[in-house]
Write an enzyme that holds these catalytic residues in place. Structure first.
Site, PDB file in Angstrom:
ATOM      1  N   LYS A 121      -1.568  -4.189  16.061  1.00 15.79           N
ATOM      2  CA  LYS A 121      -2.113  -2.993  15.397  1.00 15.79           C
ATOM      3  C   LYS A 121      -3.016  -2.235  16.385  1.00 15.79           C
ATOM      4  CE  LYS A 121      -1.758  -1.714  11.673  1.00 15.79           C
ATOM      5  NZ  LYS A 121      -0.742  -0.833  11.019  1.00 15.79           N
ATOM      6  N   THR A 140       7.817  -4.086  15.925  1.00 14.90           N
ATOM      7  CA  THR A 140       7.634  -3.121  14.821  1.00 14.90           C
ATOM      8  C   THR A 140       6.345  -2.321  14.986  1.00 14.90           C
ATOM      9  OG1 THR A 140       8.914  -4.408  13.257  1.00 14.90           O
ATOM     10  CG2 THR A 140       7.267  -2.931  12.323  1.00 14.90           C
ATOM     11  N   ILE A 147       0.847  -1.206   0.000  1.00 17.33           N
ATOM     12  CA  ILE A 147       0.000   0.000   0.000  1.00 17.33           C
ATOM     13  C   ILE A 147       0.876   1.247   0.000  1.00 17.33           C
ATOM     14  CG2 ILE A 147      -1.841   1.245   1.198  1.00 17.33           C
ATOM     15  CD1 ILE A 147      -2.633  -1.463   2.483  1.00 17.33           C
ATOM     16  N   THR A 185      -6.128  -1.096  10.500  1.00 20.53           N
ATOM     17  CA  THR A 185      -6.848  -2.154   9.793  1.00 20.53           C
ATOM     18  C   THR A 185      -8.206  -2.432  10.442  1.00 20.53           C
ATOM     19  OG1 THR A 185      -6.769  -4.538   9.380  1.00 20.53           O
ATOM     20  CG2 THR A 185      -5.512  -3.773  11.241  1.00 20.53           C
ATOM     21  N   ASP A 186      -9.106  -3.016   9.664  1.00 19.68           N
ATOM     22  CA  ASP A 186     -10.398  -3.421  10.239  1.00 19.68           C
ATOM     23  C   ASP A 186     -10.256  -4.593  11.211  1.00 19.68           C
ATOM     24  OD1 ASP A 186      -9.866  -5.431   8.372  1.00 19.68           O
ATOM     25  OD2 ASP A 186     -11.748  -5.219   7.267  1.00 19.68           O
ATOM     26  N   GLU A 187      -9.103  -5.285  11.160  1.00 25.05           N
ATOM     27  CA  GLU A 187      -8.956  -6.491  11.990  1.00 25.05           C
ATOM     28  C   GLU A 187      -8.948  -6.195  13.485  1.00 25.05           C
ATOM     29  OE1 GLU A 187      -6.181  -9.440  10.746  1.00 25.05           O
ATOM     30  OE2 GLU A 187      -6.519  -9.031   8.621  1.00 25.05           O
ATOM     31  N   ASN A 222      -7.064  -4.996   1.124  1.00 28.52           N
ATOM     32  CA  ASN A 222      -6.688  -4.363  -0.154  1.00 28.52           C
ATOM     33  C   ASN A 222      -6.233  -5.414  -1.147  1.00 28.52           C
ATOM     34  OD1 ASN A 222      -5.257  -1.089   0.480  1.00 28.52           O
ATOM     35  ND2 ASN A 222      -6.841  -2.131   1.650  1.00 28.52           N
ATOM     36  N   GLU A 272       4.632  -4.908  10.259  1.00 30.19           N
ATOM     37  CA  GLU A 272       4.554  -6.313   9.876  1.00 30.19           C
ATOM     38  C   GLU A 272       3.066  -6.541   9.620  1.00 30.19           C
ATOM     39  OE1 GLU A 272       6.802  -8.575   9.325  1.00 30.19           O
ATOM     40  OE2 GLU A 272       8.523  -7.361   9.896  1.00 30.19           O
ATOM     41  N   LEU A 317      -3.415 -13.737  -0.067  1.00 28.90           N
ATOM     42  CA  LEU A 317      -4.280 -14.629  -0.843  1.00 28.90           C
ATOM     43  C   LEU A 317      -4.251 -14.380  -2.361  1.00 28.90           C
ATOM     44  CD1 LEU A 317      -6.591 -16.851  -0.606  1.00 28.90           C
ATOM     45  CD2 LEU A 317      -8.157 -14.937  -0.841  1.00 28.90           C
ATOM     46  N   TYR A 362      -1.132 -10.256  15.111  1.00 25.96           N
ATOM     47  CA  TYR A 362      -1.059  -9.096  14.200  1.00 25.96           C
ATOM     48  C   TYR A 362      -2.061  -8.033  14.614  1.00 25.96           C
ATOM     49  CZ  TYR A 362      -2.324  -6.237  10.147  1.00 25.96           C
ATOM     50  OH  TYR A 362      -2.655  -5.173   9.324  1.00 25.96           O
TER      51      TYR A 362
END
Ligand code: NAD
Ligand code: DAU
Length: 376
Positions: free
Chosen positions: A187, A101, A13, A134-136, A213, A85, A223, A183
């Site tokens: 975030k 990170t 990105i 992120t949405d996560e 994205n 990451e 993926l 992850y």
């Protein structure tokens, strides 16, 4: 004149954001700060590397002295922070690197920016620290409608054939943080530090949370590029679990355009969700990718369907992400520009036309590019 550090600009990105800013704002100085981990690839920026308003700095966002020096030397007004990451599967194997990170790196940038901006007569006036998340971090939604229902919302990005939603609820800016993977936990930690620097010191921060994205220059551990490359080489396609997990896909250049709008017009201390109301079950998007690759390679339809291989599920695999981005559309007028069918066609075509890029990445040769470029 604005001097802006973009971190992680050699990644997927980040490279699109750097390209957009360098080309659109010749009056800005863009400093791309990137450590060039396995995910950083300067070949992603070949077309702009000689522009006079672009500087590349190889460095770690955890290096406090380096960031302090860069802030002073370049009189930095703004930071757009993408370095991270980013791969969930790697975080499951090696969570420490993610905490280092994503959490410590973000804190290091915040502290160095704070010190520098507070030392100026105008202090935080005209400054901006924009953190890309992120949405996560919102956790996982339920798959209450496995067959899909007509989505109550659409945008230009929504698929034309396929306006499905797989549940009734969506992530809002106010949704409680419930990260599940190392992850997303890292975030979330970084997002909290960014907001804390606003609330405690008055730093002008903004946070955005974007959905999945896709597009050119994505590292082929994710993926879509992984599967395009495997289909091309007729290698198995490892589908986690039953392939029923749902992701909400946005073309990467539309994310970059949103970042541009929000950096310039977003409200300080605010949060914006970014997404295109374009939910897909993994297995359905995989079938679209197979069909598109086969068509573009002139293979008969169905020729590669048997590459689908169901494998052990990802640990803690989040079931469904679906982002509600209406606030961004309403308040700042951002709309995705590309419909999913166009975006996926463009993406598959790009990877097929740029086999050399892919081969350099998969062979590891891309890491030599920096040495050839900068150790002259
Ligand atoms: P990426 O893995 O492709 O790129 C990350 C970049 O950061 C690489 O160039 C890498 O070299 C650099 N980097 C890593 N550690 C660094 C460090 N310590 N110091 C300096 N540079 C370092 O990631 P991406 O997919 O482009 O994601 C960019 C950002 O957007 C991340 O913060 C990610 O959490 C967020 N995000 C990604 C998506 C997505 O679908 N890819 C969606 C929403 C948000
Ligand atoms: O939602 C935004 C996030 O999207 C970003 O914050 C992350 O940085 C980015 O990596 C992405 O995370 P995902 O885990 O959703 O992306 P990934 O491409 O790894 O996987 C997409 C879906 O496909 C997910 O449900 C897992 C599944 N999958 C993935 C791979 C790599 C497979 O079934 N097989 C695979 O080989």
């Amino acid at each position: 004149m604005k001097n802006i550090i973009i971190t992680g600009g050699a990644g997927f990105i980040g490279s699109h954001v750097v390209r957009l800013f360098v080309n659109k704002y010749p009056e800005y100085n863009i400093i791309n700060l990137d450590k060039l981990t396995y995910a950083g690839n300067l070949a992603n920026l070949k077309d702009i590397e000689d522009k006079p308003n672009y500087t590349f700095v190889k460095g770690d966002i955890c290096d406090f002295e380096l960031i302090r020096r860069l802030m002073r030397e370049h009189s930095v007004d703004g930071i757009i922070h993408l370095a991270a990451e980013s791969h969930v599967d790697r975080s499951i194997k090696d969570p420490f690197t993610f905490a280092q990170t994503n959490v410590m790196g973000t804190l290091t940038l915040l502290q160095a920016a704070k010190e520098y901006w507070e030392s100026l007569p105008e202090k935080y006036e005209g400054k901006r620290f924009y953190h890309i998340s992120t949405d996560e971090v919102y956790g996982a939604l339920q798959l209450t409608n496995p067959e899909g229902i007509e989505s109550p919302f659409t945008t230009k990005a929504s698929s034309s054939e396929h306006h499905h939603a797989y549940g009734e609820d969506f992530f809002l800016e106010t949704t409680k943080y419930t990260p599940h993977s190392p992850y997303s936990a890292s975030k979330a930690g970084s997002d909290h530090f960014v907001r804390a620097f606003h609330d405690t010191y008055g730093m002008p921060t903004i946070v955005t949370n974007c959905s999945n994205n896709y597009g050119p220059y994505q590292f082929p551990e994710k993926l879509i590029p992984l599967f395009i490359n495997n289909i091309r080489h007729r290698k198995p396609l490892p589908v986690y679990g039953e392939g029923l997990n749902v992701r909400d896909w946005l073309y990467v250049e539309d994310h970059a355009r949103a970042i541009d709008v929000i950096f310039h017009k977003g409200k300080i201390a605010d949060t914006y969700n970014i997404g295109g109301f374009n939910e897909w079950k993994n297995i359905d998007i995989i079938r679209v990718v197979i069909k598109t690759v086969d068509r573009l390679l002139g293979r008969p339809e169905g020729a590669d369907d048997d590459l689908i291989t169901y494998v052990t599920d990802r640990m803690g695999h989040d079931m469904r992400y679906a982002i509600d981005s209406r606030k961004l559309q309403r308040e700042l007028g951002w709309e995705p520009s590309l419909q999913f069918e166009e975006g996926i066609e463009k993406t598959v075509r790009w990877y097929l036309d740029n086999q050399e890029w892919m081969d350099n990445v998969t062979s590891g040769d891309y890491q030599k590019y920096y040495q050839d470029m900068y150790n002259r």
